[in-house]
Motif scaffolding. Structure first.
Motif, PDB file in Angstrom:
ATOM      1  N   LEU A 107       0.803  -1.224   0.000  1.00 24.35           N
ATOM      2  CA  LEU A 107       0.000   0.000   0.000  1.00 24.35           C
ATOM      3  C   LEU A 107       0.835   1.272   0.000  1.00 24.35           C
ATOM      4  CD1 LEU A 107      -2.880  -0.944   2.476  1.00 24.35           C
ATOM      5  CD2 LEU A 107      -2.968  -0.855  -0.019  1.00 24.35           C
ATOM      6  N   ASN A 108       2.068   1.183   0.488  1.00 26.87           N
ATOM      7  CA  ASN A 108       2.875   2.388   0.609  1.00 26.87           C
ATOM      8  C   ASN A 108       4.002   2.508  -0.414  1.00 26.87           C
ATOM      9  OD1 ASN A 108       2.050   3.903   3.300  1.00 26.87           O
ATOM     10  ND2 ASN A 108       1.914   1.711   3.719  1.00 26.87           N
ATOM     11  N   LEU A 109       4.451   1.381  -0.951  1.00 28.43           N
ATOM     12  CA  LEU A 109       5.540   1.424  -1.927  1.00 28.43           C
ATOM     13  C   LEU A 109       5.053   1.262  -3.362  1.00 28.43           C
ATOM     14  CD1 LEU A 109       8.263  -0.681  -0.065  1.00 28.43           C
ATOM     15  CD2 LEU A 109       7.884   1.797  -0.026  1.00 28.43           C
ATOM     16  N   ALA A 110       3.998   0.478  -3.542  1.00 24.02           N
ATOM     17  CA  ALA A 110       3.493   0.249  -4.900  1.00 24.02           C
ATOM     18  C   ALA A 110       2.904   1.507  -5.541  1.00 24.02           C
ATOM     19  CB  ALA A 110       2.461  -0.878  -4.890  1.00 24.02           C
ATOM     20  N   PRO A 111       2.112   2.328  -4.831  1.00 25.95           N
ATOM     21  CA  PRO A 111       1.543   3.515  -5.473  1.00 25.95           C
ATOM     22  C   PRO A 111       2.563   4.493  -6.048  1.00 25.95           C
ATOM     23  CG  PRO A 111       0.300   2.985  -3.510  1.00 25.95           C
ATOM     24  CD  PRO A 111       1.504   2.101  -3.494  1.00 25.95           C
ATOM     25  N   LEU A 117     -14.787   7.381  -9.186  1.00 31.68           N
ATOM     26  CA  LEU A 117     -15.407   6.261  -8.486  1.00 31.68           C
ATOM     27  C   LEU A 117     -14.500   5.040  -8.605  1.00 31.68           C
ATOM     28  CD1 LEU A 117     -17.836   5.008  -7.019  1.00 31.68           C
ATOM     29  CD2 LEU A 117     -18.819   4.486  -9.269  1.00 31.68           C
ATOM     30  N   ILE A 118     -14.072   4.521  -7.458  1.00 32.60           N
ATOM     31  CA  ILE A 118     -13.160   3.378  -7.412  1.00 32.60           C
ATOM     32  C   ILE A 118     -13.741   2.351  -6.443  1.00 32.60           C
ATOM     33  CG2 ILE A 118     -10.828   2.608  -6.826  1.00 32.60           C
ATOM     34  CD1 ILE A 118      -9.845   5.418  -7.482  1.00 32.60           C
ATOM     35  N   SER A 119     -13.620   1.088  -6.779  1.00 32.80           N
ATOM     36  CA  SER A 119     -14.204   0.033  -5.953  1.00 32.80           C
ATOM     37  C   SER A 119     -13.596   0.039  -4.551  1.00 32.80           C
ATOM     38  CB  SER A 119     -13.999  -1.338  -6.599  1.00 32.80           C
ATOM     39  OG  SER A 119     -12.659  -1.761  -6.477  1.00 32.80           O
ATOM     40  N   ALA A 120     -14.337  -0.555  -3.623  1.00 30.65           N
ATOM     41  CA  ALA A 120     -13.895  -0.606  -2.227  1.00 30.65           C
ATOM     42  C   ALA A 120     -13.004  -1.813  -1.949  1.00 30.65           C
ATOM     43  CB  ALA A 120     -15.117  -0.639  -1.307  1.00 30.65           C
ATOM     44  N   SER A 121     -12.527  -2.470  -2.990  1.00 31.53           N
ATOM     45  CA  SER A 121     -11.683  -3.656  -2.840  1.00 31.53           C
ATOM     46  C   SER A 121     -10.242  -3.269  -2.489  1.00 31.53           C
ATOM     47  CB  SER A 121     -11.684  -4.462  -4.136  1.00 31.53           C
ATOM     48  OG  SER A 121     -11.074  -3.708  -5.172  1.00 31.53           O
ATOM     49  N   LYS A 122      -9.399  -4.277  -2.248  1.00 27.07           N
ATOM     50  CA  LYS A 122      -7.976  -4.032  -1.988  1.00 27.07           C
ATOM     51  C   LYS A 122      -7.296  -3.450  -3.216  1.00 27.07           C
ATOM     52  CE  LYS A 122      -7.520  -7.714   1.478  1.00 27.07           C
ATOM     53  NZ  LYS A 122      -6.865  -9.014   1.814  1.00 27.07           N
ATOM     54  N   ASP A 123      -7.655  -3.969  -4.397  1.00 28.51           N
ATOM     55  CA  ASP A 123      -7.114  -3.405  -5.633  1.00 28.51           C
ATOM     56  C   ASP A 123      -7.536  -1.951  -5.783  1.00 28.51           C
ATOM     57  OD1 ASP A 123      -5.940  -5.800  -6.222  1.00 28.51           O
ATOM     58  OD2 ASP A 123      -7.461  -6.438  -7.667  1.00 28.51           O
ATOM     59  N   GLY A 124      -8.790  -1.673  -5.391  1.00 33.15           N
ATOM     60  CA  GLY A 124      -9.289  -0.308  -5.465  1.00 33.15           C
ATOM     61  C   GLY A 124      -8.513   0.641  -4.575  1.00 33.15           C
ATOM     62  N   GLU A 125      -8.078   0.155  -3.406  1.00 32.67           N
ATOM     63  CA  GLU A 125      -7.274   0.986  -2.504  1.00 32.67           C
ATOM     64  C   GLU A 125      -5.957   1.374  -3.154  1.00 32.67           C
ATOM     65  OE1 GLU A 125      -6.023   3.169   0.739  1.00 32.67           O
ATOM     66  OE2 GLU A 125      -8.025   2.404   0.231  1.00 32.67           O
ATOM     67  N   LEU A 126      -5.339   0.429  -3.844  1.00 32.83           N
ATOM     68  CA  LEU A 126      -4.092   0.729  -4.558  1.00 32.83           C
ATOM     69  C   LEU A 126      -4.321   1.772  -5.640  1.00 32.83           C
ATOM     70  CD1 LEU A 126      -2.483  -2.810  -4.970  1.00 32.83           C
ATOM     71  CD2 LEU A 126      -1.602  -0.920  -3.608  1.00 32.83           C
ATOM     72  N   ILE A 127      -5.388   1.579  -6.412  1.00 29.13           N
ATOM     73  CA  ILE A 127      -5.692   2.523  -7.493  1.00 29.13           C
ATOM     74  C   ILE A 127      -5.969   3.913  -6.930  1.00 29.13           C
ATOM     75  CG2 ILE A 127      -7.341   3.083  -9.322  1.00 29.13           C
ATOM     76  CD1 ILE A 127      -7.732   0.051  -9.684  1.00 29.13           C
ATOM     77  N   ALA A 128      -6.716   3.965  -5.839  1.00 32.34           N
ATOM     78  CA  ALA A 128      -7.042   5.252  -5.225  1.00 32.34           C
ATOM     79  C   ALA A 128      -5.779   5.985  -4.780  1.00 32.34           C
ATOM     80  CB  ALA A 128      -7.977   5.038  -4.034  1.00 32.34           C
ATOM     81  N   ARG A 129      -4.816   5.250  -4.225  1.00 25.73           N
ATOM     82  CA  ARG A 129      -3.570   5.875  -3.770  1.00 25.73           C
ATOM     83  C   ARG A 129      -2.719   6.361  -4.943  1.00 25.73           C
ATOM     84  NH1 ARG A 129      -1.411   3.482   1.896  1.00 25.73           N
ATOM     85  NH2 ARG A 129      -3.434   3.105   2.875  1.00 25.73           N
ATOM     86  N   VAL A 130      -2.774   5.625  -6.054  1.00 19.50           N
ATOM     87  CA  VAL A 130      -2.053   6.073  -7.248  1.00 19.50           C
ATOM     88  C   VAL A 130      -2.702   7.335  -7.801  1.00 19.50           C
ATOM     89  CG1 VAL A 130      -1.412   5.499  -9.609  1.00 19.50           C
ATOM     90  CG2 VAL A 130      -1.252   3.758  -7.834  1.00 19.50           C
ATOM     91  N   MET A 131      -4.034   7.345  -7.883  1.00 18.52           N
ATOM     92  CA  MET A 131      -4.748   8.507  -8.408  1.00 18.52           C
ATOM     93  C   MET A 131      -4.505   9.752  -7.549  1.00 18.52           C
ATOM     94  SD  MET A 131      -6.205   7.461 -11.173  1.00 18.52           S
ATOM     95  CE  MET A 131      -4.732   6.431 -11.361  1.00 18.52           C
ATOM     96  N   HIS A 132      -4.378   9.546  -6.241  1.00 12.75           N
ATOM     97  CA  HIS A 132      -4.117  10.658  -5.326  1.00 12.75           C
ATOM     98  C   HIS A 132      -2.813  11.362  -5.675  1.00 12.75           C
ATOM     99  CE1 HIS A 132      -4.074  13.001  -1.624  1.00 12.75           C
ATOM    100  NE2 HIS A 132      -2.849  12.564  -1.388  1.00 12.75           N
ATOM    101  N   ARG A 133      -1.848  10.617  -6.184  1.00 18.99           N
ATOM    102  CA  ARG A 133      -0.554  11.204  -6.545  1.00 18.99           C
ATOM    103  C   ARG A 133      -0.641  12.070  -7.799  1.00 18.99           C
ATOM    104  NH1 ARG A 133       4.009   9.585  -4.113  1.00 18.99           N
ATOM    105  NH2 ARG A 133       3.675   8.241  -2.310  1.00 18.99           N
ATOM    106  N   PHE A 134      -1.782  11.987  -8.489  1.00 20.65           N
ATOM    107  CA  PHE A 134      -2.008  12.848  -9.648  1.00 20.65           C
ATOM    108  C   PHE A 134      -3.064  13.913  -9.352  1.00 20.65           C
ATOM    109  CE2 PHE A 134      -0.160   9.028 -11.433  1.00 20.65           C
ATOM    110  CZ  PHE A 134       0.692   9.519 -12.406  1.00 20.65           C
ATOM    111  N   GLY A 135      -3.383  14.085  -8.070  1.00 16.60           N
ATOM    112  CA  GLY A 135      -4.323  15.117  -7.677  1.00 16.60           C
ATOM    113  C   GLY A 135      -5.780  14.749  -7.817  1.00 16.60           C
ATOM    114  N   MET A 136      -6.066  13.461  -7.960  1.00 19.73           N
ATOM    115  CA  MET A 136      -7.448  13.007  -8.108  1.00 19.73           C
ATOM    116  C   MET A 136      -7.952  12.404  -6.806  1.00 19.73           C
ATOM    117  SD  MET A 136      -7.459  11.262 -11.904  1.00 19.73           S
ATOM    118  CE  MET A 136      -9.244  11.100 -11.872  1.00 19.73           C
ATOM    119  N   GLY A 137      -9.133  12.822  -6.399  1.00 21.56           N
ATOM    120  CA  GLY A 137      -9.753  12.245  -5.220  1.00 21.56           C
ATOM    121  C   GLY A 137     -10.540  11.004  -5.585  1.00 21.56           C
TER     122      GLY A 137
END
Length: 224
Positions: A12-16, A74-94
């Protein structure tokens, strides 16, 4: 930190940041262009905010194709979704977390409420589990209730890898040519049924992807 939680923490912290780096590098190593860029620009100029819709398999580079004033995806509430959400956050997307089988109603209510705010809304109409390239009713109802226009967005590239997932997720290769495409906005018409509006969005999404692929064809290339 327990032994079992360490791998999860690393993921969760290194992959994004690693994924964000790969996305940015791909963007720099590819020949990218945009067709229909005047569509999202017109929303910015009018001080309005669209619902951007693209297919789930094209997710990877979409953060490079649109850099509006702010967005909530809109991103799923799954574990994969958490990774995607953290990546999107690095591009300024909520992120708004939820899907049809987990937290979907709460996520939809949040999106409707955000429809009154000065942010773009971003959805994958066939996510999170398909059927592939089939518009579900969520984006239809979101547009109907918020009064916002649905702007089809697409990405096509000349070389890449398709994974054996339900959406055939696309990983573009470096040094290929890529095309982002935007289609005219679609608004729910008074008296129009959900199915009629869904069919219009479905056709517009299809035509917009063909628009991106046609640009590749004009260079003598074919889309992956």
């Amino acid at each position: 930190m327990s032994k079992g939680s360490f791998p999860k923490w690393c993921l969760l912290n290194l992959a994004p940041p690693a994924a964000a780096f790969v996305i940015r590098m791909l963007g720099r190593l590819m020949r990218l262009e945009t067709v229909g860029g005047e569509v999202p620009r017109s929303f910015v100029e009018r001080g309005e905010y669209p619902i951007l819709a693209f297919w789930h398999d094209q997710l990877l580079l979409m953060v490079l194709g649109y850099t509006g004033p702010g967005s909530k995806i809109l991103i799923s509430a799954s574990k994969d979704g958490e990774l995607i959400a953290r990546v999107m956050h690095r591009f300024g997307m909520g992120a708004v977390r939820g899907s049809s089988n987990r937290g979907g109603r709460a996520a939809f209510r949040e999106l409707v409420a955000l429809g009154k705010e000065s942010v773009d809304l971003v959805v994958t109409p066939d996510g999170p589990k398909g059927p592939r390239h089939q518009v579900k009713d969520g984006v239809v109802q979101l547009a109907r209730l918020t009064g916002r226009g649905v702007v089809p967005m697409a990405f096509a590239c000349s070389r890449g890898h398709r994974f054996a997932s339900w959406d055939r997720f696309l990983l573009p290769y470096p040094f290929c040519r890529g095309v982002f495409a935007f289609g005219p906005p679609l608004y729910h018409a008074e008296g129009e049924s959900v199915e009629q509006f869904r069919a219009r969005i479905q056709e517009a999404m299809k035509e917009n992807l063909e628009r991106a692929e046609s640009r590749l064809t004009s260079y003598g290339l074919s889309a992956v």
